[in-house]
Design a protein around this motif. Structure first.
Motif, PDB file in Angstrom:
ATOM      1  N   GLY A  52      10.924  10.658  -1.559  1.00 44.98           N
ATOM      2  CA  GLY A  52       9.471  10.510  -1.573  1.00 44.98           C
ATOM      3  C   GLY A  52       9.019   9.200  -0.956  1.00 44.98           C
ATOM      4  N   PHE A  53       7.745   9.133  -0.642  1.00 46.52           N
ATOM      5  CA  PHE A  53       7.163   7.952  -0.005  1.00 46.52           C
ATOM      6  C   PHE A  53       7.380   6.696  -0.839  1.00 46.52           C
ATOM      7  N   ALA A 236       4.053   1.612   8.126  1.00 47.49           N
ATOM      8  CA  ALA A 236       3.435   2.601   9.020  1.00 47.49           C
ATOM      9  C   ALA A 236       4.398   3.747   9.319  1.00 47.49           C
ATOM     10  N   LYS A 237       5.665   3.427   9.497  1.00 39.50           N
ATOM     11  CA  LYS A 237       6.675   4.448   9.778  1.00 39.50           C
ATOM     12  C   LYS A 237       6.821   5.410   8.601  1.00 39.50           C
ATOM     13  N   LEU A 238       6.900   4.872   7.393  1.00 36.75           N
ATOM     14  CA  LEU A 238       7.048   5.709   6.200  1.00 36.75           C
ATOM     15  C   LEU A 238       5.787   6.531   5.943  1.00 36.75           C
ATOM     16  N   SER A 239       4.631   5.912   6.125  1.00 33.93           N
ATOM     17  CA  SER A 239       3.371   6.601   5.918  1.00 33.93           C
ATOM     18  C   SER A 239       3.218   7.760   6.899  1.00 33.93           C
ATOM     19  N   GLY A 240       3.594   7.515   8.142  1.00 33.87           N
ATOM     20  CA  GLY A 240       3.531   8.560   9.157  1.00 33.87           C
ATOM     21  C   GLY A 240       4.485   9.703   8.856  1.00 33.87           C
ATOM     22  N   LYS A 241       5.670   9.364   8.350  1.00 38.87           N
ATOM     23  CA  LYS A 241       6.682  10.376   8.016  1.00 38.87           C
ATOM     24  C   LYS A 241       6.175  11.335   6.945  1.00 38.87           C
ATOM     25  N   TYR A 242       5.548  10.801   5.901  1.00 39.92           N
ATOM     26  CA  TYR A 242       5.151  11.639   4.767  1.00 39.92           C
ATOM     27  C   TYR A 242       3.742  12.221   4.872  1.00 39.92           C
ATOM     28  N   THR A 245      -0.439  10.015   8.661  1.00 35.04           N
ATOM     29  CA  THR A 245      -1.534   9.059   8.794  1.00 35.04           C
ATOM     30  C   THR A 245      -1.200   7.797   8.006  1.00 35.04           C
ATOM     31  N   ASP A 246      -1.988   6.755   8.177  1.00 36.65           N
ATOM     32  CA  ASP A 246      -1.775   5.498   7.467  1.00 36.65           C
ATOM     33  C   ASP A 246      -2.547   5.532   6.151  1.00 36.65           C
ATOM     34  N   VAL A 247      -1.837   5.468   5.025  1.00 35.54           N
ATOM     35  CA  VAL A 247      -2.496   5.632   3.716  1.00 35.54           C
ATOM     36  C   VAL A 247      -2.768   4.303   3.010  1.00 35.54           C
ATOM     37  N   ARG A 248      -2.543   3.183   3.709  1.00 37.16           N
ATOM     38  CA  ARG A 248      -2.825   1.883   3.093  1.00 37.16           C
ATOM     39  C   ARG A 248      -4.330   1.747   2.851  1.00 37.16           C
ATOM     40  N   CYS A 249      -4.697   0.877   1.936  1.00 36.88           N
ATOM     41  CA  CYS A 249      -6.110   0.636   1.654  1.00 36.88           C
ATOM     42  C   CYS A 249      -6.748  -0.111   2.818  1.00 36.88           C
TER      43      CYS A 249
END
Length: 250
Positions: A52-53, A236-242, A245-249
């Motif tokens: 998981g992310f 960014a790599k992990l967010s893109g994988k799961y 898109t970029d899920v940071r605030c």
């Protein structure tokens, strides 16, 4: 039997170690991290493999800090209790940062931002107003439960130990809607191929890693590692994988 149980409980309290500071964790070479393992795509135990992310992110942060990881999985509503009992060093399990929780634990900077979404079968309630007179499924001990209870006119709120159980209740037609994380909702919509749809958000929230109250040295190190991961492309790599898109605030 009661006397023995009481004695053992008292002994456990007496022998529970204090929260480890960053210096102690670094010296040991291993950090103990807890998660639920039943909240895809953030943390999921598949057989003996934890994925998981959040799992990948925590492993990346630990590597950056030069530490090995010892994972612990617990039911969601037990995670912060175990943290208070020093069973692990921190928790990464999609905990929304709320004033109530901040009284009990310290949080790192948010590692993603999300919201509580309404998910239903086609033709079902798609927003807060449409939940009037409806039965809603949510996971126990979550901010989703707190927020659904605030919606005027909801007929019944059914709680489940796991988010996947709440989703199953929706699929089986035992409830009119499920409220959960918007990214988890999108995963469900994709997996069910038209059998469910996602409506609007009931609320927005910031998600952080939980550390025992007062353990500021560990919070500082985790925040520094997270900031580096967000600046060097790791996040960014992990967010893109799961999520694609970029899920940071923002």
């Amino acid at each position: 039997m009661k006397k023995v149980a009481l004695t053992l409980a008292a002994l456990t309290l007496l022998t529970t170690a204090q929260a480890r500071t960053w210096a102690e964790i670094k010296q040991s070479g291993t950090i103990k991290i807890a998660t639920e393992g039943a909240f895809p795509p953030f943390n999921l135990l598949k057989g003996k493999e934890l994925t998981g992310f959040e799992v990948d992110l925590a492993n990346a942060l630990a590597k950056q800090l030069g530490l090995k990881v010892q994972w612990v999985t617990q039911p969601f509503d037990n995670l912060l209790i175990g943290l208070g009992q020093d069973r692990y060093d921190f928790v990464i399990a999609s905990h929304g940062i709320t004033p109530e929780r901040q009284k009990a634990v310290d949080f790192t900077s948010p590692h993603y931002c999300t919201g509580g979404a309404v998910v239903t079968k086609p033709g079902g309630p798609m927003n807060a107003a449409a939940l009037r007179g409806k039965t809603v499924a949510v996971q126990v001990g979550t901010t989703y439960l707190e927020n659904v209870r605030k919606v005027p006119g909801v007929k019944d709120v059914k709680t489940f130990p796991k988010d996947t159980d709440a989703q199953a209740a929706l699929m089986a037609g035992r409830v009119d809607a499920w409220v959960g994380d918007k990214f988890t909702g999108l995963d469900l919509v994709k997996a069910q191929k038209g059998k469910v749809v996602q409506g609007s958000l009931l609320f927005n929230e910031k998600i952080g890693m939980a550390v025992k109250k007062g353990n500021s040295s560990l919070v500082k190190e985790l925040n520094a590692a997270l900031a580096k991961a967000m600046s060097d492309g790791t996040y960014a790599k992990l967010s893109g994988k799961y999520f694609g898109t970029d899920v940071r605030c923002k």
